[in-house]
Write an enzyme that holds these catalytic residues in place. Structure first.
Site, PDB file in Angstrom:
ATOM      1  N   CYS A  50       2.474   6.675  10.860  1.00  0.00           N
ATOM      2  CA  CYS A  50       2.358   7.255   9.522  1.00  0.00           C
ATOM      3  C   CYS A  50       3.527   8.185   9.208  1.00  0.00           C
ATOM      4  CB  CYS A  50       1.025   7.992   9.348  1.00  0.00           C
ATOM      5  SG  CYS A  50      -0.416   6.933   9.617  1.00  0.00           S
ATOM      6  N   GLY A  92       1.817   5.079   1.707  1.00  0.00           N
ATOM      7  CA  GLY A  92       1.933   5.550   3.073  1.00  0.00           C
ATOM      8  C   GLY A  92       3.113   4.951   3.810  1.00  0.00           C
ATOM      9  N   ASP A  93       3.202   5.267   5.084  1.00  0.00           N
ATOM     10  CA  ASP A  93       4.337   4.899   5.920  1.00  0.00           C
ATOM     11  C   ASP A  93       3.946   3.736   6.839  1.00  0.00           C
ATOM     12  OD1 ASP A  93       6.601   5.263   7.993  1.00  0.00           O
ATOM     13  OD2 ASP A  93       7.082   6.792   6.498  1.00  0.00           O
ATOM     14  N   HIS A  99      -1.965  -2.074  13.502  1.00  0.00           N
ATOM     15  CA  HIS A  99      -3.298  -2.674  13.554  1.00  0.00           C
ATOM     16  C   HIS A  99      -3.353  -3.597  14.762  1.00  0.00           C
ATOM     17  CE1 HIS A  99      -4.105  -1.100   9.640  1.00  0.00           C
ATOM     18  NE2 HIS A  99      -3.227  -1.876   9.034  1.00  0.00           N
ATOM     19  N   ALA A 115      -6.439   6.037  10.012  1.00  0.00           N
ATOM     20  CA  ALA A 115      -5.379   6.038   9.004  1.00  0.00           C
ATOM     21  C   ALA A 115      -5.916   5.439   7.707  1.00  0.00           C
ATOM     22  CB  ALA A 115      -4.177   5.233   9.495  1.00  0.00           C
ATOM     23  N   ILE A 116      -5.420   5.947   6.588  1.00  0.00           N
ATOM     24  CA  ILE A 116      -5.836   5.460   5.270  1.00  0.00           C
ATOM     25  C   ILE A 116      -4.601   5.202   4.419  1.00  0.00           C
ATOM     26  CG2 ILE A 116      -6.988   6.100   3.106  1.00  0.00           C
ATOM     27  CD1 ILE A 116      -9.058   7.604   4.758  1.00  0.00           C
ATOM     28  N   GLY A 117      -4.553   4.042   3.806  1.00  0.00           N
ATOM     29  CA  GLY A 117      -3.491   3.694   2.865  1.00  0.00           C
ATOM     30  C   GLY A 117      -4.054   2.774   1.816  1.00  0.00           C
ATOM     31  N   ARG A 166       0.841  -1.195   0.000  1.00  0.00           N
ATOM     32  CA  ARG A 166       0.000   0.000   0.000  1.00  0.00           C
ATOM     33  C   ARG A 166       0.872   1.240   0.000  1.00  0.00           C
ATOM     34  NH1 ARG A 166       0.973   2.132   4.786  1.00  0.00           N
ATOM     35  NH2 ARG A 166       1.101   0.832   6.645  1.00  0.00           N
ATOM     36  N   GLY A 193      -7.024  -0.014   2.557  1.00  0.00           N
ATOM     37  CA  GLY A 193      -8.176   0.828   2.871  1.00  0.00           C
ATOM     38  C   GLY A 193      -7.972   1.683   4.095  1.00  0.00           C
TER      39      GLY A 193
END
Length: 247
Positions: A195, A91-92, A96, A164-166, A89, A177
């Site tokens: 992130c 992002g950084d 989770h 967060a979104i990636g 994905r 997602g």
């Protein structure tokens, strides 16, 4: 109106969920290509997927991320029961874990809209509307993806990231997602630079912290599913978990 299969998968190992995303992504792309070759009315309709899941503790690093943002050694990861994965994905690094609602849309955007920026803004909109159901005002940040709660300098309260979104797209078909903090262990975010954002005036929060009461995922999931239908405009079909998880 697109047809979307809804999957409530419960708690699932990250690698297994990632493999499932890959499998569904290939099926969606294959169906897209087959439909292009067969332009008749008998062509099979496209099937999109929306996966709701919760993961055991795991840190994932996106393609543009830095391993320097993971603050634990390999030995410490193993001792404390964390998994660490480099994934595809954008992002950084992020975390989770239990108490976090993770949602993976596997959408053929040819049937929605071919606009990556609009897609990410739409994911943010789903979360913003979900927060509004709980009386909270979520907002976007011009410099970062995700959803935030405004800070209050007078109270020395930083801006707080709650989602967060990636994402990853291939052939206009989405993977990965959003990760919405409902009731996770926020101390686990202290093992990373979330992130890649190290500014002192920004932090991570959860719905339970903001509402000052415990909130379960079951209270949030149906609201978020409803707002996905509103924002993306699709017809939902709920699929039993055993069907999709069967090898």
């Amino acid at each position: 109106m697109p047809d979307v299969y809804i999957h409530h998968l419960g708690r699932l190992d990250y690698q297994r969920a990632w493999d499932l995303q890959g499998k569904l992504h290939r099926e969606v792309v294959d169906r897209k290509l087959a439909r292009r070759q067969n332009r008749s009315k008998t062509a099979a309709p496209q099937h999109h997927h929306l996966l709701f899941v919760e993961h055991p503790p795991v840190f994932t690093l996106g393609k543009s991320g830095s391993t320097d943002h993971l603050l634990l050694s390999e030995e410490e990861l193993e001792e404390q029961g964390f998994t660490f994965l480099k994934i595809n994905r954008g992002g950084d690094i992020t975390y989770h874990g239990p108490g976090q609602l993770v949602v993976y849309p596997i959408f053929d955007l040819d049937e929605f809209f071919n606009d990556v920026h609009r897609y990410v803004r739409s994911l943010e909109e789903v979360v913003i509307r979900t927060l509004a159901d709980f009386g909270l005002h979520g907002e976007r940040d011009p410099g970062y993806t995700g959803v935030w709660l405004a800070g209050d300098p007078a109270r020395r309260q930083p801006k707080r990231k709650i989602c967060a979104i990636g994402v990853h797209l291939s052939r206009w078909t989405t993977m990965h997602g959003l990760a919405f903090n409902v009731r996770p262990n926020l101390t686990h975010f202290g093992h990373i630079v979330p992130c890649g954002i190290a500014e002192a005036d920004r932090s991570v929060t959860s719905l339970s912290v903001e509402l000052r009461r415990p909130v379960d995922l079951d209270e949030v999931t149906p609201r978020m599913e409803h707002h996905f239908r509103e924002v993306f405009g699709f017809t939902p079909t709920t699929v039993p978990p055993k069907r999709i998880l069967t090898p």
